[in-house]
Design a protein around this motif. Sequence first.
Motif, mmCIF file in Angstrom:
data_model
loop_
_atom_site.group_PDB
_atom_site.id
_atom_site.type_symbol
_atom_site.label_atom_id
_atom_site.label_comp_id
_atom_site.label_asym_id
_atom_site.label_seq_id
_atom_site.Cartn_x
_atom_site.Cartn_y
_atom_site.Cartn_z
ATOM 1 N N GLN A 48 56.814 14.957 27.413
ATOM 2 C CA GLN A 48 56.719 14.829 25.963
ATOM 3 C C GLN A 48 56.439 13.391 25.554
ATOM 4 O OE1 GLN A 48 59.922 16.777 23.941
ATOM 5 N NE2 GLN A 48 59.647 18.659 25.072
ATOM 6 N N ILE A 49 56.831 12.445 26.374
ATOM 7 C CA ILE A 49 56.516 11.050 26.094
ATOM 8 C C ILE A 49 55.026 10.809 26.300
ATOM 9 C CG2 ILE A 49 56.840 8.681 26.936
ATOM 10 C CD1 ILE A 49 59.750 9.460 27.537
ATOM 11 N N ILE A 50 54.444 11.465 27.295
ATOM 12 C CA ILE A 50 53.025 11.287 27.603
ATOM 13 C C ILE A 50 52.156 11.895 26.513
ATOM 14 C CG2 ILE A 50 51.200 11.893 29.241
ATOM 15 C CD1 ILE A 50 53.400 11.833 31.422
ATOM 16 N N ASP A 51 52.458 13.130 26.110
ATOM 17 C CA ASP A 51 51.652 13.826 25.110
ATOM 18 C C ASP A 51 52.469 14.993 24.560
ATOM 19 O OD1 ASP A 51 49.738 15.443 23.726
ATOM 20 O OD2 ASP A 51 48.154 14.557 24.940
ATOM 21 N N LYS A 52 52.579 15.081 23.248
ATOM 22 C CA LYS A 52 53.379 16.137 22.627
ATOM 23 C C LYS A 52 52.824 17.533 22.897
ATOM 24 C CE LYS A 52 55.216 13.219 19.036
ATOM 25 N NZ LYS A 52 55.302 12.921 17.612
ATOM 26 N N ALA A 53 51.553 17.644 23.257
ATOM 27 C CA ALA A 53 50.951 18.955 23.542
ATOM 28 C C ALA A 53 51.655 19.656 24.699
ATOM 29 C CB ALA A 53 49.464 18.801 23.851
ATOM 30 N N PHE A 54 52.235 18.887 25.603
ATOM 31 C CA PHE A 54 52.920 19.484 26.747
ATOM 32 C C PHE A 54 54.232 20.166 26.345
ATOM 33 C CE2 PHE A 54 50.415 16.088 28.860
ATOM 34 C CZ PHE A 54 49.634 16.903 29.642
ATOM 35 N N ALA A 55 54.748 19.857 25.162
ATOM 36 C CA ALA A 55 56.024 20.421 24.715
ATOM 37 C C ALA A 55 55.959 21.939 24.580
ATOM 38 C CB ALA A 55 56.439 19.801 23.390
ATOM 39 N N HIS A 56 54.756 22.507 24.447
ATOM 40 C CA HIS A 56 54.611 23.959 24.284
ATOM 41 C C HIS A 56 54.622 24.704 25.622
ATOM 42 C CE1 HIS A 56 53.802 23.468 20.043
ATOM 43 N NE2 HIS A 56 53.024 22.467 20.362
ATOM 44 N N GLY A 57 54.597 23.964 26.717
ATOM 45 C CA GLY A 57 54.594 24.595 28.037
ATOM 46 C C GLY A 57 55.987 24.689 28.628
ATOM 47 N N ILE A 58 56.086 25.444 29.695
ATOM 48 C CA ILE A 58 57.321 25.540 30.470
ATOM 49 C C ILE A 58 57.250 24.462 31.540
ATOM 50 C CG2 ILE A 58 58.692 27.001 32.005
ATOM 51 C CD1 ILE A 58 58.575 27.940 29.042
ATOM 52 N N TRP A 59 58.245 23.616 31.592
ATOM 53 C CA TRP A 59 58.236 22.476 32.492
ATOM 54 C C TRP A 59 58.850 22.836 33.833
ATOM 55 C CZ3 TRP A 59 62.277 18.369 33.301
ATOM 56 C CH2 TRP A 59 61.756 17.274 33.989
ATOM 57 N N VAL A 60 58.141 22.510 34.923
ATOM 58 C CA VAL A 60 58.650 22.672 36.285
ATOM 59 C C VAL A 60 58.571 21.294 36.937
ATOM 60 C CG1 VAL A 60 58.326 23.771 38.523
ATOM 61 C CG2 VAL A 60 57.885 25.071 36.434
ATOM 62 N N GLU A 61 59.728 20.775 37.293
ATOM 63 C CA GLU A 61 59.804 19.410 37.815
ATOM 64 C C GLU A 61 59.302 19.319 39.252
ATOM 65 O OE1 GLU A 61 63.066 15.818 38.405
ATOM 66 O OE2 GLU A 61 63.632 17.634 37.335
ATOM 67 N N LYS A 62 58.495 18.278 39.497
ATOM 68 C CA LYS A 62 58.048 17.975 40.856
ATOM 69 C C LYS A 62 59.134 17.183 41.568
ATOM 70 C CE LYS A 62 53.065 17.405 40.182
ATOM 71 N NZ LYS A 62 52.014 16.399 40.277
ATOM 72 N N PRO A 63 59.271 17.338 42.851
ATOM 73 C CA PRO A 63 58.651 18.374 43.684
ATOM 74 C C PRO A 63 59.318 19.716 43.394
ATOM 75 C CG PRO A 63 60.172 17.097 45.003
ATOM 76 C CD PRO A 63 60.158 16.477 43.630
ATOM 77 N N PHE A 64 58.545 20.786 43.493
ATOM 78 C CA PHE A 64 59.068 22.108 43.189
ATOM 79 C C PHE A 64 58.807 23.054 44.348
ATOM 80 C CE2 PHE A 64 54.852 21.670 41.297
ATOM 81 C CZ PHE A 64 54.165 22.710 41.886
ATOM 82 N N SER A 65 59.617 24.093 44.391
ATOM 83 C CA SER A 65 59.443 25.123 45.408
ATOM 84 C C SER A 65 58.524 26.207 44.859
ATOM 85 C CB SER A 65 60.797 25.742 45.765
ATOM 86 O OG SER A 65 61.312 26.451 44.652
#
Length: 80
Positions: free
Chosen positions: A46-63
């Motif tokens: 969300q700091i990078i771009d507010k457009a990402f706020a509408h997505g589901i966030w999966v933190e790297k590294p992820f399984s």
Amino acid sequence: MSWLERNCPDVAVLDVLLREGTSGDVAANLSERGIPFVVCSAGDVQIIDKAFAHGIWVEKPFSETALQAGVREALASYFG
């Protein structure tokens, strides 16, 4: 972006940081069109771009399991 002009995916998985910059324009396009998406990032998107706020966030590294859960959540949030 040119691919999205001709296609309508059911769901998308975005990596935030690309060689050319960020995928913020893609996230905004998906949001405007009501297409669910998952955002893969190690940082606060969300700091990078507010457009990402509408997505589901999966933190790297992820399984694989975490990514699958993110896709299911994104689809459920749009399609119930």
